[in-house]
Design an enzyme around this catalytic site. Structure first.
Site, mmCIF file in Angstrom:
data_model
loop_
_atom_site.group_PDB
_atom_site.id
_atom_site.type_symbol
_atom_site.label_atom_id
_atom_site.label_comp_id
_atom_site.label_asym_id
_atom_site.label_seq_id
_atom_site.Cartn_x
_atom_site.Cartn_y
_atom_site.Cartn_z
ATOM 1 N N SER A 53 21.250 -54.598 46.258
ATOM 2 C CA SER A 53 20.413 -55.421 47.134
ATOM 3 C C SER A 53 21.168 -55.685 48.441
ATOM 4 O O SER A 53 21.654 -54.726 49.057
ATOM 5 C CB SER A 53 20.026 -56.714 46.413
ATOM 6 N N ASP A 92 10.881 -51.259 41.749
ATOM 7 C CA ASP A 92 11.380 -52.153 42.803
ATOM 8 C C ASP A 92 10.455 -52.050 44.005
ATOM 9 O O ASP A 92 10.447 -51.036 44.703
ATOM 10 C CB ASP A 92 12.808 -51.743 43.171
ATOM 11 N N HIS A 109 12.999 -55.198 41.280
ATOM 12 C CA HIS A 109 14.247 -55.256 42.036
ATOM 13 C C HIS A 109 15.401 -55.820 41.205
ATOM 14 O O HIS A 109 16.538 -55.364 41.305
ATOM 15 C CB HIS A 109 14.031 -56.101 43.291
#
Lengths: 369, 369
Positions: B149, B314, B347
């Site tokens: 991320s 995601d 995610h």
């Protein structure tokens, strides 16, 4: 009566309306517009159901913003829903804030606004209210009920609740039940409103409204109405006019400025409590659950014709939700057509220019005439 | 030194650090953890970069919540990043609130917390701070920089900013630039914080913090960390224990209760201003823009090896963003492997149990040893 702009009307029905919660509502106020004339055998009525933040001004200017009616692309002379042929009715939904009974209405027991004393309502309660209005207008059976988004949920609920009163049903960009993600986004919006100290447990009608919280709620929801590709095409990472990052917290990116504007302008035209009540009604919506868990049972033995339309970039109510509806209709033996339209605009596509959508609705309505 | 839990450390570097904005920051506080021992030729260092709300406690219990380190599945004995083999460094990012310089730190000019007087920072500024830390620790070149991320953004920025200092770069569930939708969601969160009257333009450190606004921000963001399918599998429309709709505004659905908990518990461990600054840094991130609009130019002539991993569900940083990175690496002639992993968790998958992810990172790191 000025047919260009529809007939603004308001009726107070004595009720009581028995709600899904078991509560009773009386009186029942309904603000609505009509376009065109009901024919001699009362067979040309079309009910249009509006979305979460919509209103009865389907093809007439909004009284506060002055903007054209929200579906002027679909309703009007030479359009699929035409006052020259149809008697068109659009009512502000129960729980809203444009003249129909809602949390901002006066509670007859206290003489002050209901606020959170307004009963929690459902999509079916909205439909029941519309049925009361049609009784009042002398419409026994609809040529069609038509709606997009929450309007599509109402259209489905109409077909399930009053099958004998609905000849045709048009369901656009909708779903037969709110998903966990749908509920989650609405819950964020409700919490944003309730976190605003001006909300005061809904008792703010003689003070400043919770505009900041409602603006945040609207911003979050607005993202779900647009596609990622649409946002990228429209804004990408484009900066505001000054053309450079400010290294601050002003709206540097155009998408930030756009969202802030969407949030703020919404608070001028919408009541925060109404937003809570209507999102709750949508979250409660699960047509299968109302029919023993089998969506097909909602349509058993129906003679209503159905037209279901989805948009390929709609991630709020994606095409698979429409497919679920169509599969249930097929299982119930109901005549159903289904089209997935291509659009870059996500969920909001149903409100935007779409010759394909116009042709589909026009053809479907004419096929039943 | 207790190797099970890593070595908590803190360093105050004199600076000044020249930021992308042009502002200078001095001193520069860095809170970090290390695991393992730097070998004689200082060649076994791995820098782990954390995500938006992460921290330096990568494999040690969080000091406030007591929960295990956020990547204890990846870092530890017998795991891909292993203190027995690696000298592992994880630093709280610049702008955060776990001991590194951020808006809650003391402004030396005033003796009070910076608040909004803290300079706006970028991902590259975070990376520069980490480089200062590595200088301090005697690490000239990293065996690898690894992050998921926002940590993946830092890893990319490391490879672009200090190519000679990075032998290998692992980029998981990340992107080379924040999209309009990414920015839009962050802007909702920032507006939620700023709409909270307790925010007081960031000057709340001697009063109640803007917890309600921050909770709403976290709720909105949290939805983007999960997949629709994952939310449906976990919660669907399941009701809370009482098993029936309340026809009120309590958390009827489990997903509502879950989100409220996520929002509230976040406010116990995170500073609202830090949330503003870090989301701003992420929104500003556009690695191509830093290199004349050509992402491949960010990696020209690099000798760094790259491993890029995405997850199929995601939707925050979808696989296409990783493909864009890999295409740029290919265009730059950099050795790059790319895997899209299947996961139901969206995610957040990079933080969760994933034997495939462990195998990929392990194999990639060993291939360079």
């Amino acid at each position: 009566m000025d047919q260009r702009f529809g007939l603004n009307a308001h009726v107070t029905l004595p009720g009581p309306l028995v709600l899904d919660s078991g509560a009773m509502l009386a009186p029942v106020e309904i603000a609505y517009e009509t376009y065109g004339t009901l024919n001699a055998d009362a067979s040309n009525a079309i009910l249009i159901c509006h979305a979460l933040t919509g209103d009865q001004h389907v093809a007439s200017p909004h009284p506060r913003t002055g903007k054209p009616g929200w579906w002027a692309r679909m309703v009007g002379a030479g359009l699929p829903i035409d006052p020259a042929r149809h008697f068109i009715v659009c009512a502000n939904v129960l729980g809203s804030c444009m003249g129909s009974s809602g949390p901002a209405s006066t509670n007859p027991e206290t003489g002050t606004p209901y606020g959170m004393a307004f009963p929690v309502i459902t999509i079916r309660d909205m439909v029941r209210t519309q049925a009361m209005l049609l009784d009042h207008l002398g419409v026994k059976r609809l040529e069609a009920v038509v709606g997009g988004s929450m309007g599509g949920m109402q259209a489905l609920s109409w077909a399930a609740t009053y099958p004998a009163r609905v000849a045709a049903c048009v369901v656009i960009a909708a779903t037969a039940r709110h998903s966990a993600q749908n509920i989650a986004f609405h819950e964020v919006g409700r919490q944003a409103v309730m976190a605003d100290p001006n909300w005061r447990d809904g008792d703010y009608y003689d003070a400043d409204p919770p505009a900041a919280g409602l603006a945040v709620a609207r911003m979050a929801a607005h993202i779900t109405y647009l596609s990622e590709a649409g946002l990228t095409a429209k804004f990408g990472r484009k900066l505001q006019d000054r053309g450079a990052k400010t290294f601050g917290f002003d709206a540097d990116f155009q998408v930030e400025s756009y969202l802030r504007h969407q949030g703020l302008s919404f608070t001028d035209r919408f009541d925060a409590n109404a937003y809570l009540y209507i999102t709750r009604a949508m979250d409660y919506f699960d047509l299968a659950e109302e029919h023993g868990g089998m969506l097909a049972h909602a349509f058993r033995g129906t003679s209503t014709r159905f037209c279901v339309v989805s948009f390929d970039t709609d991630w709020l109510y994606p095409t698979r939700e429409s497919r679920t509806i169509v599969q249930a209709l097929n299982a119930a033996g109901a005549p159903a057509s289904f089209v997935e339209l291509s659009s870059p605009f996500g969920h909001d596509a149903f409100l935007l220019e779409s010759p394909e959508l116009r042709r589909i609705v026009d053809g479907f309505l004419r096929a039943g005439a």
